[in-house]
Design a protein around this motif. Structure first.
Motif, PDB file in Angstrom:
ATOM      1  N   SER A  84      38.494  33.730  28.783  1.00 33.62           N
ATOM      2  CA  SER A  84      37.687  33.477  29.988  1.00 33.62           C
ATOM      3  C   SER A  84      38.011  34.534  31.042  1.00 33.62           C
ATOM      4  O   SER A  84      37.118  35.082  31.694  1.00 33.62           O
ATOM      5  CB  SER A  84      37.984  32.104  30.580  1.00 33.62           C
ATOM      6  N   ARG A  88      35.631  37.564  32.613  1.00 35.07           N
ATOM      7  CA  ARG A  88      35.381  37.738  34.050  1.00 35.07           C
ATOM      8  C   ARG A  88      35.674  39.179  34.455  1.00 35.07           C
ATOM      9  O   ARG A  88      34.976  39.767  35.275  1.00 35.07           O
ATOM     10  CB  ARG A  88      36.276  36.800  34.877  1.00 35.07           C
ATOM     11  N   TYR A 110      28.183  29.782  40.217  1.00 34.00           N
ATOM     12  CA  TYR A 110      28.580  29.073  38.991  1.00 34.00           C
ATOM     13  C   TYR A 110      29.937  29.559  38.426  1.00 34.00           C
ATOM     14  O   TYR A 110      30.867  28.782  38.254  1.00 34.00           O
ATOM     15  CB  TYR A 110      27.476  29.228  37.946  1.00 34.00           C
ATOM     16  N   GLY A 111      30.008  30.850  38.156  1.00 34.55           N
ATOM     17  CA  GLY A 111      31.226  31.398  37.534  1.00 34.55           C
ATOM     18  C   GLY A 111      32.419  31.314  38.476  1.00 34.55           C
ATOM     19  O   GLY A 111      33.561  31.117  38.038  1.00 34.55           O
ATOM     20  N   LYS A 113      32.954  28.999  40.701  1.00 32.52           N
ATOM     21  CA  LYS A 113      33.446  27.604  40.726  1.00 32.52           C
ATOM     22  C   LYS A 113      34.283  27.294  39.481  1.00 32.52           C
ATOM     23  O   LYS A 113      35.199  26.491  39.536  1.00 32.52           O
ATOM     24  CB  LYS A 113      32.262  26.632  40.787  1.00 32.52           C
ATOM     25  N   LEU A 114      33.932  27.953  38.359  1.00 31.17           N
ATOM     26  CA  LEU A 114      34.691  27.697  37.126  1.00 31.17           C
ATOM     27  C   LEU A 114      36.141  28.164  37.259  1.00 31.17           C
ATOM     28  O   LEU A 114      37.045  27.617  36.643  1.00 31.17           O
ATOM     29  CB  LEU A 114      34.057  28.434  35.940  1.00 31.17           C
ATOM     30  N   VAL A 115      36.327  29.202  38.078  1.00 30.94           N
ATOM     31  CA  VAL A 115      37.672  29.767  38.215  1.00 30.94           C
ATOM     32  C   VAL A 115      38.562  28.848  39.047  1.00 30.94           C
ATOM     33  O   VAL A 115      39.762  28.733  38.812  1.00 30.94           O
ATOM     34  CB  VAL A 115      37.611  31.161  38.883  1.00 30.94           C
ATOM     35  N   TRP A 117      38.575  25.931  42.840  1.00 31.69           N
ATOM     36  CA  TRP A 117      37.909  25.401  44.030  1.00 31.69           C
ATOM     37  C   TRP A 117      38.031  26.383  45.183  1.00 31.69           C
ATOM     38  O   TRP A 117      39.074  27.009  45.388  1.00 31.69           O
ATOM     39  CB  TRP A 117      38.541  24.054  44.409  1.00 31.69           C
TER      40      TRP A 117
END
Ligand code: ATP
Length: 259
Positions: A84, A88, A110-111, A113-115, A117
């Motif tokens: 992941s 990135r 989107y991406g 937020k995946l990493v 907060w």
């Protein structure tokens, strides 16, 4: 030209889908803050090679590799690599826009937020900065909460670039990024790629040789041999490859297409 720093070093790299060898023995450096184009006949394995630079093809199929792909010194095919994080750092833009059915804002966020907060104000700033970097802010600042799928094809593709930029990659892999666009949409993407080069390392696969000469600093020519295995036949500055290629196969490909 200032000193060239390799961002990615490909060393004697071969790639297989299962047991089917597609690409063989590629060695090349991809230099930081330069645009490197990969050209070659249809089906020879350009996209496959591009996706092997951030191990994206492993999402589609079982793959095997030999050799090394080093990203700032680390072999990305080592077992302990966090995929992941790798994807990135080495982000990808596909031939057709592949936005999610959500708002412009949510697509770009989107991406990020995946990493982890982020406070809203910080997320807002990241989204704004990515959309600005993709040269879309003036067009989209009043449409952030509209569906991304309502945008034109060219805007969608630039929004895909904004989404890729939001996670602050070091390298951007672009697979035929203008393939579905009209000349104006293509030119906007080309201008954007040109401007992004000061911040990013870019690798682009394209069949458009005029685009290669307008945009890229370096060119790699891939060629499939009689056993349908692809090798990198020639690599050099785009100027050299297009004016004085060393290999007859490069010459045949380029001069047949450029005229
Ligand atoms: N997921 C996959 N699984 C197995 N084989 C694949 C997969 N994706 C591509 N291939 C095969 O790998 C070879 C190279 O395809 P690839 O799409 O990389 O070529 P390309 O040079 O990018 O083609 P084009 O210029 O037409 O886009 C083809 O024979 C293709 O059928």
């Amino acid at each position: 030209m200032s000193k060239l720093i390799p961002a990615i070093r490909v060393k004697n790299f071969s790639f297989y889908y299962e047991t089917q060898k597609i690409v063989e023995g590629v060695s090349m450096d991809i230099y930081q803050n330069q645009i490197t184009a990969i050209i070659g006949s249809s089906g020879c394995g350009k996209s496959t090679f591009l996706k092997s630079l951030n191990r994206m093809n492993e999402l589609e199929a079982e793959v095997n590799v030999e050799g090394r792909v080093e990203f700032y010194g680390q072999n990305i095919y080592e077992r302990r690599v966090n995929l992941s994080r790798l994807r990135r750092q080495i982000s990808m833009v596909f031939p057709k826009p592949n936005l999610f059915p959500m708002s412009v804002y949510d697509n770009v966020a989107y991406g990020v937020k995946l990493v982890g907060w982020h406070p809203k104000v910080e997320l807002d700033a990241i989204v704004e900065s990515a959309i600005k970097a993709a040269e879309l802010w003036d067009e989209l600042k009043n449409k952030l909460h509209k569906s991304a799928l309502e945008l034109s094809g060219g805007q969608q593709q630039r929004l895909c670039i904004a989404r890729a930029l939001a996670v602050k990659p070091k390298v951007l892999l672009m697979d035929e990024p203008c393939s579905g666009l009209d000349p104006i949409g293509s030119m906007q993407i080309e201008n954007l790629i040109h401007n992004l080069r000061s911040e990013l390392t870019i690798v682009i696969v394209t069949h458009n040789l005029q685009q290669v000469t307008r945009l890229s600093d370096f060119t790699a020519f891939f060629h499939s041999n009689e056993n349908r295995i692809t090798q990198m036949v020639e690599f050099g500055t785009t100027n050299k490859i297009f004016t004085n290629p060393l290999d007859s196969r490069t010459r045949d490909y380029i001069f047949a297409r450029v005229g």
